[in-house]
Design a protein around this motif. Structure first.
Motif, mmCIF file in Angstrom:
data_model
loop_
_atom_site.group_PDB
_atom_site.id
_atom_site.type_symbol
_atom_site.label_atom_id
_atom_site.label_comp_id
_atom_site.label_asym_id
_atom_site.label_seq_id
_atom_site.Cartn_x
_atom_site.Cartn_y
_atom_site.Cartn_z
ATOM 1 N N ALA A 198 0.828 -1.206 0.000
ATOM 2 C CA ALA A 198 0.000 0.000 0.000
ATOM 3 C C ALA A 198 0.862 1.257 0.000
ATOM 4 O O ALA A 198 0.548 2.230 -0.699
ATOM 5 N N ARG A 199 1.946 1.237 0.756
ATOM 6 C CA ARG A 199 2.827 2.408 0.777
ATOM 7 C C ARG A 199 3.442 2.663 -0.595
ATOM 8 O O ARG A 199 3.548 3.815 -1.033
ATOM 9 N N TYR A 200 3.831 1.600 -1.270
ATOM 10 C CA TYR A 200 4.365 1.782 -2.625
ATOM 11 C C TYR A 200 3.277 2.315 -3.564
ATOM 12 O O TYR A 200 3.529 3.205 -4.387
ATOM 13 N N GLY A 201 2.074 1.760 -3.441
ATOM 14 C CA GLY A 201 0.987 2.200 -4.309
ATOM 15 C C GLY A 201 0.650 3.669 -4.143
ATOM 16 O O GLY A 201 0.276 4.342 -5.106
ATOM 17 N N GLY A 202 0.825 4.165 -2.943
ATOM 18 C CA GLY A 202 0.492 5.558 -2.676
ATOM 19 C C GLY A 202 1.379 6.554 -3.389
ATOM 20 O O GLY A 202 0.984 7.716 -3.572
ATOM 21 N N SER A 203 2.566 6.136 -3.797
ATOM 22 C CA SER A 203 3.465 7.073 -4.482
ATOM 23 C C SER A 203 3.883 6.579 -5.871
ATOM 24 O O SER A 203 4.792 7.145 -6.480
ATOM 25 N N SER A 204 3.213 5.546 -6.382
ATOM 26 C CA SER A 204 3.518 5.036 -7.718
ATOM 27 C C SER A 204 2.730 5.820 -8.760
ATOM 28 O O SER A 204 1.542 6.086 -8.572
ATOM 29 N N ARG A 205 3.387 6.175 -9.863
ATOM 30 C CA ARG A 205 2.728 7.002 -10.878
ATOM 31 C C ARG A 205 2.750 6.376 -12.268
ATOM 32 O O ARG A 205 2.289 6.995 -13.218
ATOM 33 N N VAL A 206 3.284 5.172 -12.420
ATOM 34 C CA VAL A 206 3.342 4.556 -13.740
ATOM 35 C C VAL A 206 2.490 3.281 -13.741
ATOM 36 O O VAL A 206 2.302 2.646 -12.699
ATOM 37 N N PRO A 207 1.972 2.887 -14.899
ATOM 38 C CA PRO A 207 1.182 1.649 -14.971
ATOM 39 C C PRO A 207 2.056 0.419 -14.744
ATOM 40 O O PRO A 207 3.247 0.419 -15.072
ATOM 41 N N GLN A 208 1.444 -0.613 -14.179
ATOM 42 C CA GLN A 208 2.177 -1.838 -13.887
ATOM 43 C C GLN A 208 1.373 -3.047 -14.331
ATOM 44 O O GLN A 208 0.145 -2.999 -14.422
ATOM 45 N N LEU A 209 2.086 -4.148 -14.587
ATOM 46 C CA LEU A 209 1.483 -5.429 -14.910
ATOM 47 C C LEU A 209 2.008 -6.440 -13.904
ATOM 48 O O LEU A 209 3.216 -6.629 -13.784
ATOM 49 N N TRP A 210 1.102 -7.083 -13.171
ATOM 50 C CA TRP A 210 1.481 -8.068 -12.152
ATOM 51 C C TRP A 210 1.016 -9.439 -12.606
ATOM 52 O O TRP A 210 -0.168 -9.627 -12.925
ATOM 53 N N LEU A 211 1.933 -10.421 -12.583
ATOM 54 C CA LEU A 211 1.616 -11.772 -13.007
ATOM 55 C C LEU A 211 1.982 -12.754 -11.893
ATOM 56 O O LEU A 211 3.149 -12.811 -11.465
ATOM 57 N N TYR A 212 0.991 -13.510 -11.416
ATOM 58 C CA TYR A 212 1.194 -14.505 -10.363
ATOM 59 C C TYR A 212 0.551 -15.815 -10.804
ATOM 60 O O TYR A 212 -0.641 -15.837 -11.122
ATOM 61 N N SER A 213 1.308 -16.890 -10.816
ATOM 62 C CA SER A 213 0.781 -18.197 -11.181
ATOM 63 C C SER A 213 -0.042 -18.776 -10.033
ATOM 64 O O SER A 213 0.258 -18.560 -8.854
ATOM 65 N N SER A 214 -1.071 -19.557 -10.389
ATOM 66 C CA SER A 214 -1.972 -20.099 -9.375
ATOM 67 C C SER A 214 -1.299 -21.137 -8.479
ATOM 68 O O SER A 214 -1.803 -21.432 -7.389
ATOM 69 N N ASN A 215 -0.162 -21.724 -8.920
ATOM 70 C CA ASN A 215 0.530 -22.684 -8.057
ATOM 71 C C ASN A 215 1.884 -22.149 -7.579
ATOM 72 O O ASN A 215 2.825 -22.904 -7.352
ATOM 73 N N ASP A 216 1.944 -20.818 -7.425
ATOM 74 C CA ASP A 216 3.147 -20.187 -6.876
ATOM 75 C C ASP A 216 3.327 -20.650 -5.422
ATOM 76 O O ASP A 216 2.439 -20.469 -4.593
#
Length: 277
Positions: A198-216
């Motif tokens: 949340a702290r990172y999100g509060g000061s992030s200004r660029v778009p991001q792509l997050w990828l997490y596999s279901s069996n991580d």
């Protein structure tokens, strides 16, 4: 018979093209300084004169401290080649405490009951930013087109770096980012990890792509969803990809290039980092 000959010819052509792409890439070993420490930076350069868009590709952190010494010039090399074949300069920093040079590890988060994942990520971000600064001084690097990509602790560090000012930064690609995995299904102080996101999100200004596999087996679907929700609710912008299972541990999903190249390529094209192919 003709079909067999044609198939063999196509297979031979594929091998030739792969060899040509590998030969077109050159690998340079650089170093950059952080305070009184130096880290190795491996630069995968595509053929041509540039200037090339710059992708900073950041490795993870093994649960076993002994595994940190295994990082070096071959780290994430297949992923790097995927992008150099598309005209991208790829930079792989070997952060403090990793690789043959080793040295003191800079990314510790303390005891679980008071884990400081926010500061740990910012320490990773210092190494990532040092690599960016070293490479953007080159005439063959496009200072206006920079993307941070990382896996596990490297993904976490990339998110952390994007919460600060990075020259030319267009976006972030995060594969299975996080910290504090103790064993499969167990994360040290998950609430603290979510709070740091949340702290990172509060000061992030660029778009991001997050990828997490279901069996991580480091950061499973529940904690991944919590991290993304906290980041977004704090003001960050991140598209979430719930990727399918990958091998016996989806934490290595970054290796499944054929599975993610469409989503990642589309994201990079949308933010103006590369052309559509």
């Amino acid at each position: 018979m003709r079909r067999v000959v044609a198939a063999l010819a196509l297979a031979g052509l594929a091998v030739m093209l792969t060899a040509t792409m590998a030969a077109a890439e050159t690998l340079e070993a650089l170093q950059t300084r952080i305070d009184d420490r130096q880290i190795a930076v491996y630069l995968h350069r595509p053929a041509g004169t540039g200037p090339f868009p710059v992708l900073v590709l950041s490795h993870g952190s093994p649960r076993d401290a002994a595994g940190r010494a295994e990082f070096g010039k071959g780290t994430l090399a297949a992923v790097a080649r995927h992008f150099t074949a598309r005209g991208v300069m790829v930079v792989v920093p070997i952060r403090r405490g990793y690789g043959a040079e080793g040295g003191a590890w800079a990314e510790g988060y303390g005891a679980c009951e008071r884990a400081d994942f926010h500061s740990a990520g910012l320490n990773s971000a210092r190494d990532i930013r040092a690599a960016v600064d070293a490479v953007l001084s080159r005439p063959d690097a496009d200072r206006r087109r920079v993307v941070l990509m990382g896996v596990s602790a490297g993904g976490w560090g990339s998110i952390a770096a994007a919460s600060q000012s990075v020259p030319g930064l267009l976006g972030v690609v995060n594969f299975a980012g996080g910290r504090g995995s103790l064993k499969a299904g167990e994360v040290c102080s998950p609430d603290a990890l979510v709070g740091a996101a949340a702290r990172y999100g509060g000061s992030s200004r660029v778009p991001q792509l997050w990828l997490y596999s279901s069996n991580d087996r480091f950061f499973g679907p529940e904690i991944a969803s919590r991290l993304h929700r906290a980041f977004q609710e704090a003001g960050g912008r991140a598209e979430f990809v719930a990727a399918p299972p990958s091998g016996d541990d989806g934490h290595r999903y970054i290796r499944a290039i054929d599975q993610w190249q469409g989503a990642v390529g589309g994201f990079l094209a949308a933010i103006g980092f590369i052309g559509r192919r």
